[in-house]
Structure formats: structure tokens, C-alpha cells
Scaffold this motif. Structure first.
Motif, PDB file in Angstrom:
ATOM      1  N   UNK A  71     -67.373-101.624  16.031  1.00 57.66           N
ATOM      2  CA  UNK A  71     -67.648-100.222  15.560  1.00 57.66           C
ATOM      3  C   UNK A  71     -67.673 -99.223  16.645  1.00 57.66           C
ATOM      4  N   UNK A  72     -67.664 -97.926  16.431  1.00 53.56           N
ATOM      5  CA  UNK A  72     -67.113 -97.021  17.468  1.00 53.56           C
ATOM      6  C   UNK A  72     -68.674 -96.390  17.522  1.00 53.56           C
ATOM      7  N   UNK A  73     -69.419 -97.225  18.175  1.00 55.02           N
ATOM      8  CA  UNK A  73     -70.935 -96.765  18.514  1.00 55.02           C
ATOM      9  C   UNK A  73     -71.521 -95.940  17.577  1.00 55.02           C
ATOM     10  N   UNK A  74     -72.527 -95.096  17.952  1.00 57.35           N
ATOM     11  CA  UNK A  74     -73.384 -94.470  17.054  1.00 57.35           C
ATOM     12  C   UNK A  74     -72.606 -93.966  15.637  1.00 57.35           C
ATOM     13  N   UNK A  75     -72.949 -94.554  14.563  1.00 54.15           N
ATOM     14  CA  UNK A  75     -72.477 -93.987  13.295  1.00 54.15           C
ATOM     15  C   UNK A  75     -73.098 -92.967  12.242  1.00 54.15           C
ATOM     16  N   UNK A  76     -73.854 -92.236  12.727  1.00 53.99           N
ATOM     17  CA  UNK A  76     -74.480 -91.106  12.109  1.00 53.99           C
ATOM     18  C   UNK A  76     -73.504 -90.029  11.504  1.00 53.99           C
ATOM     19  N   UNK A  77     -73.640 -89.914  10.342  1.00 60.82           N
ATOM     20  CA  UNK A  77     -72.636 -89.020   9.625  1.00 60.82           C
ATOM     21  C   UNK A  77     -72.287 -87.705  10.008  1.00 60.82           C
ATOM     22  N   UNK A  78     -73.018 -87.019  11.045  1.00 60.95           N
ATOM     23  CA  UNK A  78     -72.543 -85.907  11.690  1.00 60.95           C
ATOM     24  C   UNK A  78     -71.665 -86.181  12.927  1.00 60.95           C
ATOM     25  N   UNK A  79     -71.596 -87.317  13.221  1.00 63.36           N
ATOM     26  CA  UNK A  79     -70.817 -87.687  14.663  1.00 63.36           C
ATOM     27  C   UNK A  79     -69.563 -87.920  14.428  1.00 63.36           C
ATOM     28  N   UNK A  80     -68.718 -86.841  14.350  1.00 59.24           N
ATOM     29  CA  UNK A  80     -67.238 -87.049  14.165  1.00 59.24           C
ATOM     30  C   UNK A  80     -66.661 -88.040  15.074  1.00 59.24           C
ATOM     31  N   UNK A  81     -67.217 -87.894  16.261  1.00 56.57           N
ATOM     32  CA  UNK A  81     -66.620 -88.780  17.468  1.00 56.57           C
ATOM     33  C   UNK A  81     -66.433 -90.164  17.053  1.00 56.57           C
ATOM     34  N   UNK A  82     -67.293 -90.733  16.094  1.00 58.21           N
ATOM     35  CA  UNK A  82     -67.181 -91.981  15.489  1.00 58.21           C
ATOM     36  C   UNK A  82     -65.892 -92.366  14.799  1.00 58.21           C
ATOM     37  N   UNK A  83     -65.218 -91.417  14.787  1.00 59.10           N
ATOM     38  CA  UNK A  83     -63.801 -91.577  13.764  1.00 59.10           C
ATOM     39  C   UNK A  83     -62.802 -91.389  14.726  1.00 59.10           C
ATOM     40  N   UNK A  84     -63.039 -91.025  16.043  1.00 58.02           N
ATOM     41  CA  UNK A  84     -61.944 -90.824  17.108  1.00 58.02           C
ATOM     42  C   UNK A  84     -61.545 -92.241  17.550  1.00 58.02           C
ATOM     43  N   UNK A  85     -60.194 -92.494  17.689  1.00 57.18           N
ATOM     44  CA  UNK A  85     -59.665 -93.924  17.878  1.00 57.18           C
ATOM     45  C   UNK A  85     -60.046 -94.995  17.016  1.00 57.18           C
ATOM     46  N   UNK A  86     -60.701 -94.784  15.839  1.00 58.70           N
ATOM     47  CA  UNK A  86     -60.972 -95.729  14.778  1.00 58.70           C
ATOM     48  C   UNK A  86     -59.636 -96.054  14.016  1.00 58.70           C
ATOM     49  N   UNK A  87     -59.394 -97.283  13.899  1.00 59.18           N
ATOM     50  CA  UNK A  87     -58.327 -97.585  13.201  1.00 59.18           C
ATOM     51  C   UNK A  87     -58.567 -98.554  11.725  1.00 59.18           C
ATOM     52  N   UNK A  88     -59.991 -98.491  11.546  1.00 57.83           N
ATOM     53  CA  UNK A  88     -60.482 -99.478  10.371  1.00 57.83           C
ATOM     54  C   UNK A  88     -61.805 -98.838   9.816  1.00 57.83           C
ATOM     55  N   UNK A  89     -61.949 -99.242   8.629  1.00 58.35           N
ATOM     56  CA  UNK A  89     -63.437 -99.059   8.167  1.00 58.35           C
ATOM     57  C   UNK A  89     -63.788-100.461   7.539  1.00 58.35           C
ATOM     58  N   UNK A  90     -64.874-100.796   8.510  1.00 57.62           N
ATOM     59  CA  UNK A  90     -65.562-102.347   7.904  1.00 57.62           C
ATOM     60  C   UNK A  90     -66.632-102.087   6.666  1.00 57.62           C
ATOM     61  N   UNK A  91     -66.465-103.066   5.910  1.00 58.06           N
ATOM     62  CA  UNK A  91     -67.134-102.895   4.681  1.00 58.06           C
ATOM     63  C   UNK A  91     -68.359-103.772   4.736  1.00 58.06           C
ATOM     64  N   UNK A  92     -69.466-103.082   4.956  1.00 53.23           N
ATOM     65  CA  UNK A  92     -70.712-104.067   5.392  1.00 53.23           C
ATOM     66  C   UNK A  92     -71.640-103.979   3.960  1.00 53.23           C
TER      67      UNK A  92
END
Ligand code: AMP
Ligand code: MG
Length: 405
Positions: free
Chosen positions: A361-382
Motif C-alpha cells: 500500500x502507498x503508505x498513509x491511506x487517509x482520504x484527503x491524501x491524494x499522494x496515496x494515489x501517486x504511483x499506485x497501479x492497484x486497488x487492494x480489496x480489503x
């Protein structure tokens, strides 16, 4: 609260492609075919040389043949090839009458109008038979196919210069919030730059939509209603951001419900619980939550499949794979969570002898942190739960971008 599956089903059963349009094939790249395309001729139309060499009769052993002419691609000859003659022929040239094989130039020596052939020539050697690539009447492209480079090439090959395709869905994007300013502005205290409008316009375009309207509105009932009406008039799909939670200035949900039919307004999903879906006549309206990650992830999981279905595609979901967690992961207690992650192929190792896909996972996953989508190529279904998932656990993932290796 409804589940992700129920929400997706409710959306997809209301997303129908409009009537097809006819376009020139040069303008059809990335559109979806609305009717089958059939080859009208064999390709090649006659036997064709696969190499540069000499067209000859099939013959058993070494011999010397008289060269009776030369055939280059694009030309034909009615000169008959006899057992003691040969015709110089270039790759792609149509075999002259009588010829049964082509000897590669590398296996010959020509001097004074005579060619010495070392090897025997078997019938059909170095010859592409008629219809090898396409047969007249063959279905070459099926309705529902997205037209990529190879498909555009096939349309040109068979001479199908006009094609029936589905039009791109027209998309409107409306960002709402009193706190928003334009990206060029310096946000005063308590304000921030509108990023959702631009991210969603890019996402809509990437999903095959055509963004025909965009705007930003304050949290004010009459003004928002005027903007939503204008947007719905212009587009097939309205995407709003913000104003769907439980705050006193969250006006979008009741407004969309007033203008159309509300199908759901809350889902068991993180990030993006207040996602709202409404139909206004045949048009679809999505009220996405305001936090940048919630808005882009709900677009990815719920709006993108609708846009693909509106284009006439039948496969509208991202590829789903199983990945192995590289680190421990804490699930949400109650909601199915889609965590942004980097997935890569890991070759054979001590733990996995066959190799496997691993995810971090791209580190902190808070919904305001758009940086969590930078470089991401997947969504994990947890799946929700109380216990930490230890590193090495296997979880499903949607691949949203190129796989890393
Ligand atoms: P809302 O869903 O309207 O309550 O918005 C929640 C939070 O999301 C707001 O407090 C903002 O911080 C953020 N937000 C809302 N809209 C946008 C936007 N268009 N661009 C960036 N952030 C936004
Ligand atoms: Mg708001």
C-alpha cells in the motif's frame, strides 16, 4: 447501506449505450465498434512470394534455369514459368503462372541470364498461399471491440473506410464547496485549491468520455440547482464532487434526488461512503464525496464501469488478480476498503517458488491524501475485520495501471 456489488449492479443496469453513429475509420481510434466487420476478399488474393528470389517449378535437384524476367511488388506478369525457366521475384510479388515455389536469392547464383539453383524446390516453398491472412467472408472485427492500432489497420486492410461506432459519452464535471478556489489562486485561510474538478475531467477523458461541460459552484441551493440543470442539459453523465455528506451545507444529495430518481446515497465502501447515484431521465448523475481520494476512487470503482458500458463495451471491470501483501495491513472494522497500492511481479523466491504478484500500500491511506494515489497501479480489496492481516496474506486486487516488474 448497500454493498459494492449491489451499487455496481444498480448503476450498470441503467447504463445503456446510445444509438451508434457512422464515422470515417481514420477518426475511429479508441471508439467501440457497433457492428461486425467482414473481409470482402481473400488476402493475399493470389499466391505471393515470401522472399526475394526466383519463382520456379517444383524441382528435385540442382540445375541451371534461364531467367525470363523480373517481377517486383505491385506488378504482375503473364509470362509462364517452365521447367527450365525462372522469374526473378521480389517479396510480396504475385507468382507468375506455372510457378510453384520460390528459391531464396541466397541459395542461387545468377550470371549471363542464367541462374544456378543449388537446392531442390518443394511445392509451395517460400510462397504465401491465397487467403493465408484473411479469407473472404471471414469475421475480422466483432461488434463491441475497441478500435486500437491493429483494429484500425484491419479496417484499412479490408477497405472498411466507414464504421459504425458508439459515440463517446458526454461528461459534465461540477465541483462544489465554498472553500474552493482556482488552482491559480492563493487560498485564503480555511480554503483550498479545487483539485477534484481537474482530476475527474482527466479521469473521465481517460475512461473514454468527452468532457463537454465543467464548473465550480458554491454551497448555495439555487445556484447549485442552476448549475446542475445546465450540466445535465449538456451531458449524458454528470459527476459532482463534494456536498454529499451529513453537513448542513451538503446540498447535492437532496438536489439530485429532487431532479431525478435516487437509487442509493450511502454504500459500505471506503473511501467514499456517501457516494450518491441518481438517474435523471436516461442520464446518469454521480454525487462523489469531496475528499480527493474518495472522489477518484469512487470514480474508478463506480463511474468508470458505467462510462465503459455506455461506450458499448461488455467487459467494464479492471482485471482482478490475487496479490501477496509485502507488509502487515490493518483492515477497516466495518467497511470494505479499497487501498491504493503498488503491485509488482516478483520472480521465484524462497517463499514463492513460482513467483507471484506482491503489493505494498502507498503508505498513509487517509482520504484527503491524494499522494496515496501517486504511483499506485492497484486497488487492494480489503474485507472488514478486527485483526491485522500479516505480511504474506493473499488479497484480491484490481489492476488500475501498468504492472511493475
Ligand atoms: P465535502 O464532501 O464537500 O464535505 O468535502 C470534504 C472535504 O473534501 C472538504 O473539506 C475539502 O477539504 C475536500 N474537497 C472538497 N471538494 C474538493 C475539491 N474540489 N478539490 C479538493 N478538495 C476538495
Ligand atoms: Mg463541501
Amino acid at each position: 447501506m448497500i454493498t459494492v456489488q449491489e451499487a455496481l449492479a444498480a448503476i450498470l443496469e441503467r447504463a445503456h449505450p446510445p444509438a451508434p453513429i457512422e464515422v470515417e475509420f481514420r477518426r475511429a481510434h479508441s471508439l467501440v465498434l457497433a457492428s461486425d466487420v467482414v473481409a470482402r476478399e481473400d488476402l493475399p488474393p493470389g499466391a505471393r512470394s515470401a522472399v526475394d528470389g526466383y519463382a520456379v517449378r517444383a524441382q528435385p535437384g540442382p540445375r541451371t534455369l534461364r531467367v525470363v524476367g523480373e517481377l517486383t511488388a505491385g506488378h504482375v506478369s503473364d509470362e509462364h514459368v517452365e521447367p527450365d525457366t525462372a522469374m526473378r521475384i521480389m517479396t510480396g510479388g504475385l507468382l507468375p503462372p506455372g510457378a510453384e515455389a520460390v528459391i531464396m536469392v541466397e541459395d542461387t547464383r545468377e550470371r549471363d541470364g542464367l541462374v544456378e539453383v543449388e537446392k531442390p524446390a518443394r511445392p509451395g516453398e517460400n510462397v504465401h498461399p491465397p487467403g493465408q491472412d484473411l479469407v473472404r467472408g471471414q469475421l475480422v472485427l466483432q461488434a463491441g471491440t475497441r478500435l486500437g492500432p491493429a483494429e484500425i489497420g484491419i479496417l484499412a486492410t479490408v477497405g472498411q473506410t466507414r464504421v459504425s461506432v458508439y459515440p463517446r459519452p458526454r461528461v459534465a464535471v461540477l465541483a462544489t464547496g465554498d472553500e474552493l478556489v482556482e488552482p491559480e489562486q492563493e487560498p485564503p485561510p480555511g480554503c483550498l485549491r479545487d483539485s477534484n474538478r481537474f482530476a475527474l475531467m482527466a479521469a473521465g477523458g481517460e475512461a473514454g468520455g468527452e468532457v463537454v461541460w465543467q464548473g465550480r459552484g458554491r454551497d448555495e441551493r439555487a445556484a447549485l440547482e442552476a448549475l446542475v440543470r445546465e450540466a445535465v442539459d449538456a451531458a449524458d453523465v454528470l459527476i459532482t464532487s463534494g456536498g454529499v455528506s451529513m453537513g448542513t451545507r451538503d446540498l447535492i444529495k437532496p438536489l439530485l434526488a429532487k431532479l431525478g430518481e435516487l437509487h442509493f446515497g450511502r454504500i459500505a465502501f471506503k473511501p467514499g461512503k456517501p457516494l450518491t447515484f441518481v438517474t435523471i431521465g436516461r442520464k446518469l448523475a454521480f454525487g462523489l464525496p469531496g475528499f480527493p481520494v474518495s472522489s477518484l476512487v469512487t470514480f474508478e470503482v463506480f463511474v468508470r464501469p458505467a462510462l465503459l458500458k455506455l461506450q458499448g463495451l461488455s467487459v467494464v471491470q479492471r482485471p482482478r488478480v490475487t496479490v501477496e501483501l509485502e507488509r502487515d495491513l490493518r483492515p477497516d472494522r466495518v467497511r470494505l476498503e479499497y487501498q491504493r497500492a503498488v503491485v509488482r511481479w516478483q520472480g521465484p523466491s524462497l517463499r514463492s517458488r513460482a513467483g507471484c504478484l506482491v503489493a505494498a500500500p502507498t503508505r498513509v491511506q487517509t482520504s484527503s491524501r491524494l499522494m496515496s494515489m501517486i504511483g499506485a497501479n492497484a486497488l487492494l480489496e480489503i474485507q472488514p475485520g478486527e485483526d491485522i492481516l500479516p505480511a504474506g496474506s493473499r488479497v484480491p486486487a484490481l489492476l488500475t495501471g501498468d504492472l511493475l516488474s
